[in-house]
Every structure is written in C-alpha cells, then in structure tokens.
Design a protein around this motif. Structure first.
Motif, PDB file in Angstrom:
ATOM      1  N   THR A  68       0.834  -1.200   0.000  1.00  0.00           N
ATOM      2  CA  THR A  68       0.000   0.000   0.000  1.00  0.00           C
ATOM      3  C   THR A  68       0.871   1.255   0.000  1.00  0.00           C
ATOM      4  O   THR A  68       0.648   2.193  -0.775  1.00  0.00           O
ATOM      5  CB  THR A  68      -0.931  -0.007   1.226  1.00  0.00           C
ATOM      6  N   ALA A  69       1.888   1.267   0.871  1.00  0.00           N
ATOM      7  CA  ALA A  69       2.798   2.414   0.923  1.00  0.00           C
ATOM      8  C   ALA A  69       3.559   2.572  -0.383  1.00  0.00           C
ATOM      9  O   ALA A  69       3.812   3.703  -0.836  1.00  0.00           O
ATOM     10  CB  ALA A  69       3.766   2.246   2.088  1.00  0.00           C
ATOM     11  N   THR A  70       3.920   1.470  -1.016  1.00  0.00           N
ATOM     12  CA  THR A  70       4.639   1.519  -2.285  1.00  0.00           C
ATOM     13  C   THR A  70       3.759   2.070  -3.388  1.00  0.00           C
ATOM     14  O   THR A  70       4.194   2.889  -4.210  1.00  0.00           O
ATOM     15  CB  THR A  70       5.158   0.126  -2.652  1.00  0.00           C
ATOM     16  N   ARG A  71       2.510   1.628  -3.414  1.00  0.00           N
ATOM     17  CA  ARG A  71       1.582   2.151  -4.426  1.00  0.00           C
ATOM     18  C   ARG A  71       1.387   3.657  -4.258  1.00  0.00           C
ATOM     19  O   ARG A  71       1.276   4.398  -5.241  1.00  0.00           O
ATOM     20  CB  ARG A  71       0.244   1.417  -4.342  1.00  0.00           C
ATOM     21  N   LYS A  92      -6.558   2.969   0.546  1.00  0.00           N
ATOM     22  CA  LYS A  92      -7.571   3.759   1.246  1.00  0.00           C
ATOM     23  C   LYS A  92      -7.016   4.941   2.028  1.00  0.00           C
ATOM     24  O   LYS A  92      -7.787   5.681   2.648  1.00  0.00           O
ATOM     25  CB  LYS A  92      -8.335   2.851   2.221  1.00  0.00           C
ATOM     26  N   ILE A  93      -5.708   5.155   2.034  1.00  0.00           N
ATOM     27  CA  ILE A  93      -5.104   6.044   3.022  1.00  0.00           C
ATOM     28  C   ILE A  93      -5.429   7.526   2.828  1.00  0.00           C
ATOM     29  O   ILE A  93      -5.239   8.310   3.751  1.00  0.00           O
ATOM     30  CB  ILE A  93      -3.580   5.841   3.078  1.00  0.00           C
ATOM     31  N   TRP A  94      -5.930   7.923   1.652  1.00  0.00           N
ATOM     32  CA  TRP A  94      -6.257   9.339   1.435  1.00  0.00           C
ATOM     33  C   TRP A  94      -7.765   9.593   1.368  1.00  0.00           C
ATOM     34  O   TRP A  94      -8.193  10.728   1.123  1.00  0.00           O
ATOM     35  CB  TRP A  94      -5.609   9.832   0.141  1.00  0.00           C
ATOM     36  N   ASN A  95      -8.590   8.601   1.602  1.00  0.00           N
ATOM     37  CA  ASN A  95     -10.027   8.739   1.345  1.00  0.00           C
ATOM     38  C   ASN A  95     -10.733   9.715   2.275  1.00  0.00           C
ATOM     39  O   ASN A  95     -11.694  10.388   1.882  1.00  0.00           O
ATOM     40  CB  ASN A  95     -10.708   7.375   1.451  1.00  0.00           C
ATOM     41  N   GLU A  96     -10.295   9.786   3.532  1.00  0.00           N
ATOM     42  CA  GLU A  96     -11.053  10.570   4.519  1.00  0.00           C
ATOM     43  C   GLU A  96     -11.094  12.061   4.198  1.00  0.00           C
ATOM     44  O   GLU A  96     -12.096  12.733   4.475  1.00  0.00           O
ATOM     45  CB  GLU A  96     -10.463  10.363   5.918  1.00  0.00           C
ATOM     46  N   TRP A  97     -10.028  12.596   3.637  1.00  0.00           N
ATOM     47  CA  TRP A  97      -9.962  14.048   3.426  1.00  0.00           C
ATOM     48  C   TRP A  97     -10.952  14.526   2.362  1.00  0.00           C
ATOM     49  O   TRP A  97     -11.737  15.443   2.623  1.00  0.00           O
ATOM     50  CB  TRP A  97      -8.527  14.457   3.098  1.00  0.00           C
ATOM     51  N   PRO A  98     -10.991  13.950   1.157  1.00  0.00           N
ATOM     52  CA  PRO A  98     -12.006  14.409   0.194  1.00  0.00           C
ATOM     53  C   PRO A  98     -13.428  14.078   0.626  1.00  0.00           C
ATOM     54  O   PRO A  98     -14.357  14.834   0.319  1.00  0.00           O
ATOM     55  CB  PRO A  98     -11.619  13.694  -1.105  1.00  0.00           C
ATOM     56  N   HIS A  99     -13.601  12.979   1.372  1.00  0.00           N
ATOM     57  CA  HIS A  99     -14.941  12.653   1.870  1.00  0.00           C
ATOM     58  C   HIS A  99     -15.426  13.726   2.831  1.00  0.00           C
ATOM     59  O   HIS A  99     -16.567  14.203   2.733  1.00  0.00           O
ATOM     60  CB  HIS A  99     -14.917  11.283   2.565  1.00  0.00           C
ATOM     61  N   ALA A 100     -14.568  14.138   3.767  1.00  0.00           N
ATOM     62  CA  ALA A 100     -14.955  15.183   4.724  1.00  0.00           C
ATOM     63  C   ALA A 100     -15.276  16.492   4.012  1.00  0.00           C
ATOM     64  O   ALA A 100     -16.240  17.196   4.367  1.00  0.00           O
ATOM     65  CB  ALA A 100     -13.837  15.390   5.741  1.00  0.00           C
ATOM     66  N   LYS A 101     -14.507  16.828   2.992  1.00  0.00           N
ATOM     67  CA  LYS A 101     -14.750  18.056   2.233  1.00  0.00           C
ATOM     68  C   LYS A 101     -16.085  17.987   1.500  1.00  0.00           C
ATOM     69  O   LYS A 101     -16.851  18.951   1.486  1.00  0.00           O
ATOM     70  CB  LYS A 101     -13.615  18.281   1.237  1.00  0.00           C
ATOM     71  N   TYR A 102     -16.372  16.825   0.914  1.00  0.00           N
ATOM     72  CA  TYR A 102     -17.632  16.645   0.186  1.00  0.00           C
ATOM     73  C   TYR A 102     -18.824  16.806   1.114  1.00  0.00           C
ATOM     74  O   TYR A 102     -19.794  17.521   0.802  1.00  0.00           O
ATOM     75  CB  TYR A 102     -17.652  15.269  -0.475  1.00  0.00           C
ATOM     76  N   VAL A 103     -18.781  16.156   2.267  1.00  0.00           N
ATOM     77  CA  VAL A 103     -19.892  16.235   3.227  1.00  0.00           C
ATOM     78  C   VAL A 103     -20.071  17.672   3.699  1.00  0.00           C
ATOM     79  O   VAL A 103     -21.203  18.187   3.787  1.00  0.00           O
ATOM     80  CB  VAL A 103     -19.637  15.291   4.418  1.00  0.00           C
TER      81      VAL A 103
END
Length: 320
Positions: A68-71, A92-103
């Motif tokens: 995951t870190a390599t990808r 999945k490591i970057w998903n929370e930030w755009p999700h929070a912005k969208y909400v």
C-alpha cells in the motif's frame, strides 16, 4: 586469555522506533491539535537505519502493508493528485480528506464507503470531488513556475521536476549539497487537503569502507503520527532512496529520519500499549527485481520483500 562473557547481541533496528514511542507516551507534552483529539508530543527526534545488503526499516511489531505504501509512492511519482487511481488499486489512506470536504460542502451525509465507491464508479464525480489539491506528487514532479509578461502580469511556466533533477545531479555531480526534493510550497499550502508532513528530502553520496559510492538519505518530517504514519513514512522514504540509488548506479547507505512535532494521538492508547508489549522479530530485506529506464517507470511488481514475519496488525482511527 579467553573471556567467559557472552557476546553483546546486536540491537534490532526497530528498537529505536519503540523507544521513541515509549518516550512520547510517557514523557510527551500533552497538547491540543487541529483534529480536536489531542496528542502527546516531543519536538525534534531522530532515527538512523543502515540500508546496506537490502535492509529496510519495515516495522515488525505490527504488520505494515508495504505494498500500500509503495503504491502511494509510485502515485506520487506520477504527479497525480486525485485519489481515484489509488481507490482503483484498493489503497484507502487518502479517502477521509475528500470525503470530509464533500460532506461539508454539499451537506450530503454519504458514508465513507459509499463515497469511495462512487469515486471508483464515476470518473466525473471523482474529477469534481477526488482531488486533494497540489499535494506531494504535484510539487515533486511539477513544481509550478511563473514567467513575467507585459503589464506586470505573469503566465504559468514549465513545471520543475525535482525528482528527475535529483537523479541527474546524483549522476553528474554526486558531491553536490543540493540533492533536495521539497514539498512545502508556501503559495500552494492553502490549497492542499493536507500540507506535506514528510516535506524535505536530502541526499548525500559518500564512499563506503569497500570503496563503493553509497547514497545516504535524510527525511525531515514537520509533523509525524508515530503510531499510524511513521511506519509508512519510514518504508516510503527508504524505498525512494533505494530507487534513486539504483537509478544513479550507487549502493544504498544510511537513511536518517528527523521529526519536528513528533506525536501520538490520545485515542491510540490501546495501540501504543499493545505494540510496546511486543518484541521485534526478523530482518526484512527489499529486492528490486529490475532496473527500469527511469525512476518514473517502476511498477509494484518490481519489488519483493523477504524475511518479513511481523506480528498481527493493530487497528486505530485516523485523525482527519
């Protein structure tokens, strides 16, 4: 005269990481932070790792998902800033930030899982809501420049590929003190989903005891979540160093990590106590299976890890 003393066992590379974790938890200054969760923090920390013979600082007291870190690192090197390519690979490591912005901006209380699925399924939606702003990869391979034109105006110039320039300088001027990749672009920070934590990389060529030129690397990290972030950061920075060394025809040397605000989140207590109860085991090694034409042509299949037998993973929430 023969000594009856037993030889002193070699200290495991991971011991310094665990000692840092213990020191922060027991002695760190308790602080408020932007997430509202709170941390225990120390300022100014250093870890050193020998990367010779394929050694890597891959933490063993809990499983670290190195693929995951390599990808993520390979994604940085593309210059892309949209999470969709990561989502399509199951990262999945970057998903929370755009999700929070969208909400926040739409008022749509969509779940994180449903948001991520929509990013994967709908390219137009991903283009609108999946971008993180000019984060790491953008600065690494396309640092923006501007050229003056008439009337006191400026137009966008050709971006600077810092990574390509470092490879070239390592090959042509190894004694330089300017082998640097910088992520902290002051003008762009306000537009980033998260300002760069692992912000400054510097590289240094030295001669080893065997007479071979070795590439040393240093990462300065302004802010570091020791429990969740640092294991990934150590692997990724060491991997980048190994890739640069291969491209420049150098042997891997020492990797130095330096932290500014180095912290543990208060809601990670269970993780800290469990991890500190475990003993490091094994000495993971990285084999790079081919040397591609450029540093931008590596694929996940080019990397193999040997002798990695970690303890079980320890789950903990990400602070956004």
């Amino acid at each position: 005269m023969k000594s009856d003393q037993e030889p002193v066992p070699e200290t495991h590379f991971e011991t310094q990481y665990l000692e840092l974790m213990r020191r922060i938890w027991l002695e760190g200054d308790e602080r408020r932070d932007r997430t509202g969760i709170g941390t225990r923090s120390v300022f100014g920390a250093m870890l050193r790792f020998d990367l010779s013979d394929g050694a890597m600082p891959l933490i063993t007291t809990k499983r670290v998902y190195w693929k995951t870190a390599t990808r993520e690192l390979l994604w940085f090197l593309t210059g892309d800033t949209n999470i969709r390519p990561l989502v399509l690979q199951g990262v999945k490591i970057w998903n929370e930030w755009p999700h929070a912005k969208y909400v926040e901006q739409t008022g749509d209380e969509i779940s994180l899982d449903d948001f991520v699925q929509r990013i994967a399924d709908d390219e137009h939606f991903a283009a609108m809501w999946g971008d993180l702003g000019p984060v790491y990869g953008k600065q690494w391979v396309d640092w923006p420049t501007f050229q003056p034109v008439k009337g006191g105006l400026f137009r966008k110039g050709r971006g600077i590929n810092q990574v390509a320039e470092v490879v070239e300088s390592l090959q042509e001027n190894p004694g330089s003190r300017r082998h640097i990749i910088e992520g902290w672009n002051v003008a762009d920070v306000p537009r980033m989903a998260l300002p760069p934590c692992h912000k400054t990389y510097q590289f240094h060529v030295s001669e080893g005891s065997d007479g071979k030129a070795r590439l040393n690397g240093l990462l300065y990290q302004r802010s570091c979540d020791v429990a969740l972030g640092l294991p990934f950061n150590l692997w990724s920075a060491a991997l980048l160093q190994r890739m640069l060394a291969q491209q420049a025809g150098l042997e891997p040397g020492e990797f130095v990590w330096m932290g500014g605000d180095t912290h543990l989140y208060l809601n990670h207590e269970h993780l800290v106590k469990e991890q500190l109860s475990r003993e490091p085991q094994g000495h993971p090694r990285l084999e790079i299976l081919r040397r591609p034409a450029t540093i931008f042509d590596y694929r996940i299949e080019d990397f193999a890890v040997h002798d990695y037998t970690p303890h079980e993973p320890i789950k903990a929430p990400v602070a956004v």
